[in-house]
Design an enzyme around this catalytic site. Structure first.
Site, PDB file in Angstrom:
ATOM      1  N   LYS A  22     -52.347 -17.206 -10.771  1.00 45.79           N
ATOM      2  CA  LYS A  22     -51.810 -18.564 -10.925  1.00 45.79           C
ATOM      3  C   LYS A  22     -50.673 -18.806  -9.936  1.00 45.79           C
ATOM      4  CE  LYS A  22     -48.572 -19.388 -14.159  1.00 45.79           C
ATOM      5  NZ  LYS A  22     -47.375 -20.052 -13.640  1.00 45.79           N
ATOM      6  N   ASN A  23     -49.754 -17.837  -9.848  1.00 45.27           N
ATOM      7  CA  ASN A  23     -48.560 -18.054  -9.022  1.00 45.27           C
ATOM      8  C   ASN A  23     -48.832 -17.973  -7.528  1.00 45.27           C
ATOM      9  OD1 ASN A  23     -47.126 -18.470 -11.301  1.00 45.27           O
ATOM     10  ND2 ASN A  23     -45.937 -16.568 -11.226  1.00 45.27           N
ATOM     11  N   ARG A  95     -43.128 -26.879 -13.914  1.00 46.57           N
ATOM     12  CA  ARG A  95     -41.994 -26.759 -12.997  1.00 46.57           C
ATOM     13  C   ARG A  95     -42.433 -26.490 -11.562  1.00 46.57           C
ATOM     14  NH1 ARG A  95     -37.135 -25.790 -14.097  1.00 46.57           N
ATOM     15  NH2 ARG A  95     -37.101 -24.540 -12.222  1.00 46.57           N
ATOM     16  N   CYS A 119     -35.877 -25.057 -18.924  1.00 48.75           N
ATOM     17  CA  CYS A 119     -37.056 -24.764 -19.742  1.00 48.75           C
ATOM     18  C   CYS A 119     -36.661 -23.695 -20.738  1.00 48.75           C
ATOM     19  CB  CYS A 119     -38.248 -24.356 -18.895  1.00 48.75           C
ATOM     20  SG  CYS A 119     -38.094 -22.731 -18.201  1.00 48.75           S
ATOM     21  N   ARG A 124     -32.911 -22.699 -14.858  1.00 46.29           N
ATOM     22  CA  ARG A 124     -33.826 -22.756 -13.711  1.00 46.29           C
ATOM     23  C   ARG A 124     -33.517 -23.892 -12.736  1.00 46.29           C
ATOM     24  NH1 ARG A 124     -39.805 -21.061 -15.548  1.00 46.29           N
ATOM     25  NH2 ARG A 124     -39.926 -20.363 -13.411  1.00 46.29           N
ATOM     26  N   PRO A 125     -32.351 -23.849 -12.105  1.00 47.78           N
ATOM     27  CA  PRO A 125     -32.028 -24.888 -11.122  1.00 47.78           C
ATOM     28  C   PRO A 125     -32.870 -24.743  -9.851  1.00 47.78           C
ATOM     29  CG  PRO A 125     -30.338 -23.184 -11.141  1.00 47.78           C
ATOM     30  CD  PRO A 125     -31.317 -22.823 -12.233  1.00 47.78           C
ATOM     31  N   ASP A 127     -31.283 -25.647  -6.871  1.00 46.40           N
ATOM     32  CA  ASP A 127     -30.235 -25.874  -5.872  1.00 46.40           C
ATOM     33  C   ASP A 127     -30.481 -25.114  -4.567  1.00 46.40           C
ATOM     34  OD1 ASP A 127     -29.781 -23.630  -7.623  1.00 46.40           O
ATOM     35  OD2 ASP A 127     -27.824 -23.353  -6.681  1.00 46.40           O
ATOM     36  N   LEU A 128     -31.039 -23.905  -4.669  1.00 46.42           N
ATOM     37  CA  LEU A 128     -31.230 -23.110  -3.454  1.00 46.42           C
ATOM     38  C   LEU A 128     -32.322 -23.709  -2.556  1.00 46.42           C
ATOM     39  CD1 LEU A 128     -30.947 -19.554  -5.072  1.00 46.42           C
ATOM     40  CD2 LEU A 128     -29.165 -20.864  -3.909  1.00 46.42           C
ATOM     41  N   ASP A 310     -42.022 -11.399 -15.722  1.00 47.82           N
ATOM     42  CA  ASP A 310     -43.216 -11.969 -16.363  1.00 47.82           C
ATOM     43  C   ASP A 310     -43.992 -10.942 -17.198  1.00 47.82           C
ATOM     44  OD1 ASP A 310     -42.630 -14.439 -15.365  1.00 47.82           O
ATOM     45  OD2 ASP A 310     -44.188 -14.460 -13.829  1.00 47.82           O
ATOM     46  N   ILE A 332     -33.396 -11.502 -14.614  1.00 42.59           N
ATOM     47  CA  ILE A 332     -33.823 -12.664 -13.810  1.00 42.59           C
ATOM     48  C   ILE A 332     -33.520 -13.986 -14.524  1.00 42.59           C
ATOM     49  CG2 ILE A 332     -35.747 -13.733 -12.545  1.00 42.59           C
ATOM     50  CD1 ILE A 332     -35.097 -10.914 -11.498  1.00 42.59           C
ATOM     51  N   ARG A 402     -51.570 -22.480 -20.024  1.00 39.17           N
ATOM     52  CA  ARG A 402     -51.035 -22.828 -18.709  1.00 39.17           C
ATOM     53  C   ARG A 402     -51.346 -21.741 -17.691  1.00 39.17           C
ATOM     54  NH1 ARG A 402     -45.318 -22.655 -18.592  1.00 39.17           N
ATOM     55  NH2 ARG A 402     -45.924 -22.451 -16.433  1.00 39.17           N
TER      56      ARG A 402
HETATM   57  C1  UD1 Z   1     -41.376 -17.720 -10.123  1.00 39.77           C
HETATM   58  C2  UD1 Z   1     -42.635 -17.582 -10.920  1.00 39.77           C
HETATM   59  C3  UD1 Z   1     -42.322 -17.152 -12.360  1.00 39.77           C
HETATM   60  C4  UD1 Z   1     -41.454 -15.890 -12.355  1.00 39.77           C
HETATM   61  C5  UD1 Z   1     -40.248 -16.061 -11.457  1.00 39.77           C
HETATM   62  C6  UD1 Z   1     -39.443 -14.786 -11.286  1.00 39.77           C
HETATM   63  C7  UD1 Z   1     -44.090 -19.198  -9.886  1.00 39.77           C
HETATM   64  C8  UD1 Z   1     -44.806 -20.502  -9.994  1.00 39.77           C
HETATM   65  N1  UD1 Z   1     -43.327 -18.855 -10.919  1.00 39.77           N
HETATM   66  O1  UD1 Z   1     -40.593 -18.758 -10.719  1.00 39.77           O
HETATM   67  O2  UD1 Z   1     -43.549 -16.885 -13.025  1.00 39.77           O
HETATM   68  O3  UD1 Z   1     -41.013 -15.607 -13.667  1.00 39.77           O
HETATM   69  O4  UD1 Z   1     -40.655 -16.488 -10.141  1.00 39.77           O
HETATM   70  O5  UD1 Z   1     -40.239 -13.774 -10.789  1.00 39.77           O
HETATM   71  O6  UD1 Z   1     -44.251 -18.473  -8.930  1.00 39.77           O
HETATM   72  N2  UD1 Z   1     -32.532 -19.820  -9.161  1.00 39.77           N
HETATM   73  C9  UD1 Z   1     -31.398 -20.529  -8.886  1.00 39.77           C
HETATM   74  N3  UD1 Z   1     -31.477 -21.566  -8.004  1.00 39.77           N
HETATM   75  C10 UD1 Z   1     -32.648 -21.916  -7.382  1.00 39.77           C
HETATM   76  C11 UD1 Z   1     -33.812 -21.177  -7.670  1.00 39.77           C
HETATM   77  C12 UD1 Z   1     -33.732 -20.131  -8.563  1.00 39.77           C
HETATM   78  O7  UD1 Z   1     -30.326 -20.245  -9.417  1.00 39.77           O
HETATM   79  O8  UD1 Z   1     -32.651 -22.866  -6.582  1.00 39.77           O
HETATM   80  C13 UD1 Z   1     -32.489 -18.704 -10.137  1.00 39.77           C
HETATM   81  C14 UD1 Z   1     -33.369 -18.944 -11.377  1.00 39.77           C
HETATM   82  O9  UD1 Z   1     -32.698 -19.716 -12.345  1.00 39.77           O
HETATM   83  C15 UD1 Z   1     -33.633 -17.532 -11.829  1.00 39.77           C
HETATM   84  C16 UD1 Z   1     -33.729 -16.750 -10.501  1.00 39.77           C
HETATM   85  O10 UD1 Z   1     -33.063 -17.556  -9.543  1.00 39.77           O
HETATM   86  O11 UD1 Z   1     -32.547 -17.045 -12.573  1.00 39.77           O
HETATM   87  C17 UD1 Z   1     -35.147 -16.480 -10.010  1.00 39.77           C
HETATM   88  O12 UD1 Z   1     -35.890 -17.681 -10.079  1.00 39.77           O
HETATM   89  P1  UD1 Z   1     -37.118 -17.986  -9.114  1.00 39.77           P
HETATM   90  O13 UD1 Z   1     -37.531 -16.763  -8.385  1.00 39.77           O
HETATM   91  O14 UD1 Z   1     -36.790 -19.182  -8.303  1.00 39.77           O
HETATM   92  O15 UD1 Z   1     -38.244 -18.373 -10.158  1.00 39.77           O
HETATM   93  P2  UD1 Z   1     -39.399 -19.416  -9.911  1.00 39.77           P
HETATM   94  O16 UD1 Z   1     -39.718 -19.429  -8.461  1.00 39.77           O
HETATM   95  O17 UD1 Z   1     -39.086 -20.692 -10.597  1.00 39.77           O
END
Ligand code: UD1
Length: 426
Positions: A22-23, A95, A119, A124-125, A127-128, A310, A332, A402
């Site tokens: 899926k991812n 998301r 969620c 899960r921001p 911002d990055l 996951d 995470i 999902r």
């Molecule tokens: C992806 C996966 C999800 C998995 C996660 C971590 C997909 C569609 N989903 O989610 O299944 O659980 O990776 O392996 O591929 N963060 C920030 N700012 C940002 C982005 C992230 O602070 O702009 C934080 C998040 O809140 C979290 C951490 O970084 O604490 C990692 O998140 P991230 O790797 O971005 O997760 P997703 O890409 O949403």
């Protein structure tokens, strides 16, 4: 709302085939927005998130058609994109809709994407993602719940980006944005997940110039256009890991085919440490056999190649059956232990303190009604239900739909007593 009814206590035996990841399929479908030519994405899992992604692409005026029965191959063609927008109605259910931001900015230099919001597992921001796009010259504002981004003269420019934190979809978004930007982008502290590497492989087939795959520094030299391609999605390592736990926890023997054992290193090592007997039968097949005894083993979730967040809920289900005390540390996401209290309702001995859970086992779980809170928590509860005495009724299984293709059918195929109870829609 549908529910799952599980009558636990049956050892699973047989063979199960793993679906596409899926991812990986989500960014691959979004990447089709980068070109006006036809893109074929094969081995797409039949799960709700991919249906949502198809709707999102169609909303933007891409032509999305299914070319195989059952539906796992998609043809996507986006000669022109008239709506550079991901609306709230679709984003709120998934998301990963944020993955359209990078491609839209790359192709059109403009995008309007609903803010995903928090969620069940944390804030899960994004911002990055936004900061990196700003570094590439985009003007980004957020108002009325939407991200609005615009690149001067419609084109992003290469930049040197260092992610403060490793982000999987952030890395994917910026890879896609940089593929069509002016000049070179260097992305440091990039995610190394196999799904990122799969996206790079696909983008490269489309004509992107990227090097550094598998490492945390990626270099992308922007090109003026990308072309169509065909791409087959890698196997879902989380689904495979879930079935490894299903075999180990029920004391059964499962053969898991169409998987990628090389993506499962940390999970296999941890399950073996807990006593599970796992071996590779060939390059795409794993077998799990009954353990003499399951023993407690501590685990800490980490970015790839570490133990995946996951797989944390599924591991917790296993830990309830292992002898001794297992410490589970979640690094995470800040709120990813919602399944723990449901497992406690089934009789598990689990205490949670912030980001650490302590599980004391083994415990004979007893079936009851439990609520699924997110996708992977649901999988953890299904596994707990498979070993519980009596009946477990899992509510809100739309979460599991999902991301797990045909989980009821696959589990029934290897001997589990699980049925979907169709809800009334209330
Ligand atoms: C992806 C996966 C999800 C998995 C996660 C971590 C997909 C569609 N989903 O989610 O299944 O659980 O990776 O392996 O591929 N963060 C920030 N700012 C940002 C982005 C992230 O602070 O702009 C934080 C998040 O809140 C979290 C951490 O970084 O604490 C990692 O998140 P991230 O790797 O971005 O997760 P997703 O890409 O949403």
């Amino acid at each position: 709302m549908d529910k799952f009814l599980i009558k636990g206590g049956k050892a699973l035996h047989g063979t199960v085939a793993i679906s596409g990841a899926k991812n990986s399929a989500l960014p691959a479908m979004a990447a089709a927005l980068l070109t006006s030519e036809k893109v074929m994405v094969r081995n797409v899992p039949r799960v709700r998130d991919l249906v949502t992604m198809s709707k999102l692409l169609a909303f933007m005026d891409a032509k999305v058609s299914v070319t195989s029965i059952p539906a796992s191959d998609y043809a996507i063609e986006a000669p022109s994109l008239n709506h550079a927008e991901a609306p709230y109605e679709l984003v709120k259910t998934m998301r990963a809709s944020i993955l359209t931001l990078g491609p839209l900015m790359a192709r059109l230099g403009v995008a309007r994407v609903s803010l995903p919001g928090g969620c069940a597992i944390g804030a899960r921001p994004v911002d990055l993602h936004l900061k990196a796009l700003e570094q590439m010259g985009a003007m980004v504002t957020t108002s009325h719940g939407y991200i609005e981004a615009r690149a001067p003269k419609g084109r992003l420019k290469g930049a040197h980006i260092v992610f403060e934190k490793i982000t999987v979809t952030g890395t994917e978004n910026i890879l896609m944005a940089a593929a069509l930007a002016d000049g070179e982008t260097v992305l440091e502290n990039a995610a190394r997940e196999p799904e990122v590497t799969d996206l790079i492989a696909m983008l490269r087939k489309m004509g992107a110039q990227i090097c550094g795959d598998g490492s945390s520094t990626l270099r992308i030299r922007g090109v003026s256009e990308l072309h169509g391609t065909e791409h087959t999605i890698i196997p879902d390592r989380i689904e495979a890991g879930t079935f490894l736990v299903a075999g180990a926890i029920t004391g059964g023997e499962l053969t898991i085919r169409n998987c990628a054992p090389e993506h499962l290193g940390a999970v296999i090592t941890k399950l073996q440490q807990a006593g599970a007997r796992i071996d590779a039968l060939d390059a795409t097949t794993l077998r799990v056999r009954p353990a003499d005894k399951l023993s407690a083993a501590d685990v800490t979730t980490e970015e790839y190649p570490g133990f995946a967040t996951d797989m944390q809920a599924q591991y917790m289900a296993l830990a309830t059956q292992a002898e001794g005390t297992s410490g589970i540390t979640e690094t995470i996401f800040e709120n990813r232990f919602m399944h723990a209290s449901e497992m406690v309702r089934m009789g598990a001995h689990i205490s949670v303190d912030g980001r650490k859970a302590v599980v004391r086992g083994p415990t004979q779980l007893s079936g009851t009604t439990v609520q699924a809170s997110d996708l992977r928590a649901s999988a953890g509860l299904v596994l707990a239900g498979l070993v519980a005495s009596g009946e477990t009724l899992i509510d809100r299984v739309y979460h599991i739909d999902r991301g797990y293709e045909g989980i009821v059918e696959k589990l029934r195929g290897v001997g589990a007593d699980i049925t979907r109870v169709h809800g009334t829609g209330l």
